[in-house]
Scaffold this motif. Sequence first.
Motif, short mmCIF file in Angstrom:
data_model
loop_
_atom_site.label_atom_id
_atom_site.label_comp_id
_atom_site.label_asym_id
_atom_site.label_seq_id
_atom_site.Cartn_x
_atom_site.Cartn_y
_atom_site.Cartn_z
N LEU A 88 10.91 -7.51 -5.27
CA LEU A 88 11.63 -8.60 -5.93
C LEU A 88 12.02 -9.67 -4.91
O LEU A 88 11.85 -10.87 -5.14
CB LEU A 88 12.86 -8.06 -6.66
N HIS A 89 12.53 -9.24 -3.77
CA HIS A 89 12.92 -10.19 -2.71
C HIS A 89 11.71 -10.97 -2.23
O HIS A 89 11.76 -12.20 -2.06
CB HIS A 89 13.59 -9.44 -1.55
N TYR A 90 10.62 -10.29 -1.99
CA TYR A 90 9.39 -10.93 -1.51
C TYR A 90 8.92 -12.00 -2.50
O TYR A 90 8.63 -13.12 -2.11
CB TYR A 90 8.29 -9.88 -1.28
N TYR A 140 -5.12 -0.09 4.41
CA TYR A 140 -4.72 -1.21 5.28
C TYR A 140 -5.31 -0.97 6.66
O TYR A 140 -5.31 0.17 7.11
CB TYR A 140 -3.19 -1.29 5.35
N PRO A 141 -5.84 -1.91 7.37
CA PRO A 141 -5.88 -3.35 7.08
C PRO A 141 -7.16 -3.81 6.39
O PRO A 141 -7.40 -5.00 6.32
CB PRO A 141 -5.77 -3.96 8.47
N THR A 142 -7.97 -2.88 5.88
CA THR A 142 -9.24 -3.31 5.26
C THR A 142 -9.03 -4.01 3.92
O THR A 142 -9.91 -4.72 3.46
CB THR A 142 -10.18 -2.11 5.06
N THR A 143 -7.90 -3.80 3.29
CA THR A 143 -7.59 -4.49 2.04
C THR A 143 -6.72 -5.70 2.37
O THR A 143 -5.72 -5.57 3.07
CB THR A 143 -6.85 -3.55 1.07
N GLU A 144 -7.11 -6.85 1.86
CA GLU A 144 -6.40 -8.08 2.17
C GLU A 144 -5.07 -8.18 1.43
O GLU A 144 -4.86 -7.55 0.41
CB GLU A 144 -7.27 -9.29 1.81
N ASN A 145 -4.20 -9.02 1.98
CA ASN A 145 -2.91 -9.38 1.38
C ASN A 145 -1.92 -8.22 1.29
O ASN A 145 -1.00 -8.27 0.48
CB ASN A 145 -3.11 -10.01 0.00
N VAL A 146 -2.09 -7.17 2.09
CA VAL A 146 -1.09 -6.11 2.13
C VAL A 146 0.08 -6.63 2.96
O VAL A 146 -0.08 -6.96 4.13
CB VAL A 146 -1.66 -4.80 2.73
N VAL A 147 1.25 -6.73 2.31
CA VAL A 147 2.43 -7.29 2.99
C VAL A 147 3.42 -6.22 3.40
O VAL A 147 4.38 -6.51 4.11
CB VAL A 147 3.12 -8.36 2.11
N ALA A 148 3.20 -4.97 2.95
CA ALA A 148 4.09 -3.86 3.32
C ALA A 148 3.39 -2.54 3.02
O ALA A 148 2.46 -2.49 2.20
CB ALA A 148 5.41 -3.94 2.55
N LEU A 149 3.87 -1.49 3.68
CA LEU A 149 3.40 -0.14 3.42
C LEU A 149 4.58 0.68 2.94
O LEU A 149 5.69 0.54 3.44
CB LEU A 149 2.84 0.50 4.69
N ALA A 150 4.35 1.56 1.97
CA ALA A 150 5.35 2.53 1.53
C ALA A 150 4.77 3.90 1.85
O ALA A 150 3.70 4.25 1.36
CB ALA A 150 5.64 2.39 0.05
N SER A 151 5.47 4.65 2.70
CA SER A 151 4.93 5.91 3.18
C SER A 151 5.95 7.03 3.01
O SER A 151 7.16 6.80 3.01
CB SER A 151 4.57 5.76 4.67
N ASP A 152 5.43 8.25 2.92
CA ASP A 152 6.31 9.42 2.80
C ASP A 152 6.71 9.97 4.17
O ASP A 152 7.45 10.94 4.25
CB ASP A 152 5.67 10.50 1.93
N PRO A 210 6.23 -4.74 7.17
CA PRO A 210 7.31 -3.81 6.84
C PRO A 210 6.80 -2.44 6.39
O PRO A 210 5.79 -2.34 5.69
CB PRO A 210 8.04 -4.52 5.69
N SER A 211 7.52 -1.41 6.81
CA SER A 211 7.24 -0.04 6.40
C SER A 211 8.43 0.45 5.58
O SER A 211 9.56 0.41 6.06
CB SER A 211 7.04 0.83 7.64
N LEU A 212 8.18 0.89 4.36
CA LEU A 212 9.23 1.30 3.44
C LEU A 212 9.12 2.79 3.16
O LEU A 212 8.05 3.38 3.26
CB LEU A 212 9.11 0.50 2.14
N ASP A 213 10.26 3.38 2.76
CA ASP A 213 10.30 4.80 2.44
C ASP A 213 9.83 5.00 1.00
O ASP A 213 10.50 4.58 0.06
CB ASP A 213 11.72 5.33 2.62
N LEU A 214 8.69 5.64 0.85
CA LEU A 214 8.12 5.88 -0.47
C LEU A 214 9.04 6.72 -1.35
O LEU A 214 9.02 6.60 -2.57
CB LEU A 214 6.76 6.59 -0.31
N GLU A 247 0.83 -1.20 0.00
CA GLU A 247 0.00 0.00 0.00
C GLU A 247 0.86 1.25 0.00
O GLU A 247 1.81 1.36 0.78
CB GLU A 247 -0.92 0.05 1.22
N VAL A 248 0.52 2.18 -0.88
CA VAL A 248 1.15 3.50 -0.90
C VAL A 248 0.30 4.38 0.01
O VAL A 248 -0.91 4.52 -0.19
CB VAL A 248 1.20 4.07 -2.34
#
Length: 171
Positions: free
Chosen positions: A161-163, A125-137, A146-150, A113-114
């Motif tokens: 790719l790793h996932y 998230y979490p209302t959408t299924e299968n979200v395995v990570a968030l990318a946030s600003d 996992p939380s990633l830097d957008l 999810e962006v």
Amino acid sequence: MMQRVFGIVGRSGSGKTTLIEAMIPWFSAQGVQVAVIKHSHHNLQFEPPQKDSSRFRAAGAREVIVASPYHYALFHNLHDQDEPLLADLVQRIQEADIILVEGYRQADIPRLEVYRPSRGIEPVYPTTENVVALASDQPIPDLGIPSLDLNQPTEVAAFILHYLTQIERAL
């Protein structure tokens, strides 16, 4: 090798398309061929009504392919059929190592999810299924995934790719 499909979701204006666009060059540099499927709620118009392909579609052709030395496009008229399932569209794609999907929230695929709290955009998230990570600003509280830097699209692409590689190895 199985086709690797990964979704990008988020509210309108969150930057899904921008993220996908920024990740594609990184994937290409890694030798990974990417295809993208984008869901739209609009009636798609690619050529003006007087152009040949539009005229063929208007006359009732089920499919029309327009080809040039640079690219080609396939237009499939649904007529009275239901909108195609994501799985049907994935089967049409050839020569792609990864298929990134924008939209199709109900599809059973892993997704990221962006999320842009800086714009006041609420997460899905979490209302959408299968979200395995968030990318946030902005940094976000620990939500158990996992939380990633957008603003670091290469890191987001590397995570995807790793996932997908880990899932493939597990099968």
